[in-house]
Scaffold this motif. Structure first.
Motif, PDB file in Angstrom:
ATOM      1  N   LEU A   8       0.841  -1.193   0.000  1.00 39.03           N
ATOM      2  CA  LEU A   8       0.000   0.000   0.000  1.00 39.03           C
ATOM      3  C   LEU A   8       0.875   1.240   0.000  1.00 39.03           C
ATOM      4  CD1 LEU A   8      -2.615  -1.124   2.666  1.00 39.03           C
ATOM      5  CD2 LEU A   8      -2.770  -1.319   0.185  1.00 39.03           C
ATOM      6  N   GLU A   9       0.511   2.163  -0.826  1.00 45.70           N
ATOM      7  CA  GLU A   9       1.233   3.419  -0.885  1.00 45.70           C
ATOM      8  C   GLU A   9       0.378   4.498  -0.237  1.00 45.70           C
ATOM      9  OE1 GLU A   9       2.595   4.300  -4.834  1.00 45.70           O
ATOM     10  OE2 GLU A   9       3.020   2.181  -5.229  1.00 45.70           O
ATOM     11  N   VAL A  10       1.022   5.376   0.506  1.00 47.41           N
ATOM     12  CA  VAL A  10       0.307   6.447   1.185  1.00 47.41           C
ATOM     13  C   VAL A  10      -0.391   7.309   0.146  1.00 47.41           C
ATOM     14  CG1 VAL A  10       0.550   8.474   2.662  1.00 47.41           C
ATOM     15  CG2 VAL A  10       1.937   6.439   3.097  1.00 47.41           C
ATOM     16  N   GLY A  11      -1.669   7.539   0.364  1.00 49.62           N
ATOM     17  CA  GLY A  11      -2.446   8.399  -0.526  1.00 49.62           C
ATOM     18  C   GLY A  11      -3.003   7.694  -1.748  1.00 49.62           C
ATOM     19  N   LYS A  12      -2.663   6.425  -1.949  1.00 48.52           N
ATOM     20  CA  LYS A  12      -3.153   5.693  -3.110  1.00 48.52           C
ATOM     21  C   LYS A  12      -4.213   4.697  -2.659  1.00 48.52           C
ATOM     22  CE  LYS A  12      -1.722   2.777  -6.950  1.00 48.52           C
ATOM     23  NZ  LYS A  12      -0.641   2.014  -7.544  1.00 48.52           N
ATOM     24  N   GLU A  13      -5.366   4.766  -3.268  1.00 44.02           N
ATOM     25  CA  GLU A  13      -6.476   3.878  -2.919  1.00 44.02           C
ATOM     26  C   GLU A  13      -6.364   2.558  -3.678  1.00 44.02           C
ATOM     27  OE1 GLU A  13      -9.025   4.483  -0.724  1.00 44.02           O
ATOM     28  OE2 GLU A  13      -7.964   6.294  -0.174  1.00 44.02           O
ATOM     29  N   LEU A  14      -6.935   1.508  -3.095  1.00 43.14           N
ATOM     30  CA  LEU A  14      -7.010   0.234  -3.804  1.00 43.14           C
ATOM     31  C   LEU A  14      -7.998   0.353  -4.953  1.00 43.14           C
ATOM     32  CD1 LEU A  14      -7.195  -2.298  -0.837  1.00 43.14           C
ATOM     33  CD2 LEU A  14      -5.227  -1.816  -2.281  1.00 43.14           C
ATOM     34  N   GLU A  18      -8.869  -4.830  -6.778  1.00 42.77           N
ATOM     35  CA  GLU A  18      -8.122  -5.237  -5.592  1.00 42.77           C
ATOM     36  C   GLU A  18      -9.053  -5.432  -4.400  1.00 42.77           C
ATOM     37  OE1 GLU A  18      -3.731  -3.235  -6.289  1.00 42.77           O
ATOM     38  OE2 GLU A  18      -5.379  -1.939  -5.665  1.00 42.77           O
ATOM     39  N   HIS A  19     -10.025  -4.520  -4.232  1.00 40.45           N
ATOM     40  CA  HIS A  19     -11.020  -4.675  -3.161  1.00 40.45           C
ATOM     41  C   HIS A  19     -11.786  -5.982  -3.334  1.00 40.45           C
ATOM     42  CE1 HIS A  19     -11.055  -1.116  -0.619  1.00 40.45           C
ATOM     43  NE2 HIS A  19     -10.820  -0.356  -1.687  1.00 40.45           N
ATOM     44  N   ALA A  20     -12.202  -6.276  -4.569  1.00 44.56           N
ATOM     45  CA  ALA A  20     -12.970  -7.494  -4.835  1.00 44.56           C
ATOM     46  C   ALA A  20     -12.121  -8.738  -4.560  1.00 44.56           C
ATOM     47  CB  ALA A  20     -13.472  -7.496  -6.281  1.00 44.56           C
ATOM     48  N   ALA A  21     -10.848  -8.692  -4.958  1.00 48.94           N
ATOM     49  CA  ALA A  21      -9.966  -9.844  -4.725  1.00 48.94           C
ATOM     50  C   ALA A  21      -9.780 -10.089  -3.237  1.00 48.94           C
ATOM     51  CB  ALA A  21      -8.625  -9.606  -5.409  1.00 48.94           C
ATOM     52  N   ILE A  22      -9.587  -9.026  -2.474  1.00 46.80           N
ATOM     53  CA  ILE A  22      -9.410  -9.163  -1.026  1.00 46.80           C
ATOM     54  C   ILE A  22     -10.680  -9.710  -0.386  1.00 46.80           C
ATOM     55  CG2 ILE A  22      -9.077  -7.880   1.123  1.00 46.80           C
ATOM     56  CD1 ILE A  22      -7.173  -6.024  -0.501  1.00 46.80           C
ATOM     57  N   ALA A  23     -11.829  -9.147  -0.774  1.00 49.59           N
ATOM     58  CA  ALA A  23     -13.106  -9.606  -0.218  1.00 49.59           C
ATOM     59  C   ALA A  23     -13.340 -11.074  -0.559  1.00 49.59           C
ATOM     60  CB  ALA A  23     -14.246  -8.744  -0.747  1.00 49.59           C
TER      61      ALA A  23
END
Length: 90
Positions: A8-14, A18-23
């Motif tokens: 994760l990079e500061v200030g960069k959103e997933l 990526e959200h779907a893969a994590i979920a």
């Protein structure tokens, strides 16, 4: 299941992907049965009842709990350390 790492990079959103893969991975993991680990056996209710808090208000309370548990006497260790320090000084 493989270990998946995300940087994760500061200030960069997933991204939505990526959200779907994590979920998806969390959902799949939650449906897997518990795997017994022989190196870490389950505790009985009696063993669980023996647990004590590890946070103490004072160092004196901590030292007393360690003495009662038969771990070691912190005061004796302090004396040994003091002797060692004095022996090392010339």
């Amino acid at each position: 299941m493989n270990i998946v790492r995300y940087t994760l990079e500061v200030g960069k959103e997933l991204t939505p992907e990526e959200h779907a893969a994590i979920a998806s991975r969390i959902d799949a993991a939650s449906k897997k049965p518990y795997t017994y680990d022989p190196d870490c056996p389950l505790l009985t209710p009696e063993q669980l009842a023996e647990f004590r808090p590890v946070h103490f208000a004072t160092m004196e309370e901590r030292a007393q709990a360690m003495r009662e548990a038969g771990i070691f006497d912190p005061e004796a260790v302090e004396k040994e350390e003091a002797v060692l320090e004095m022996a090392g000084q010339k």
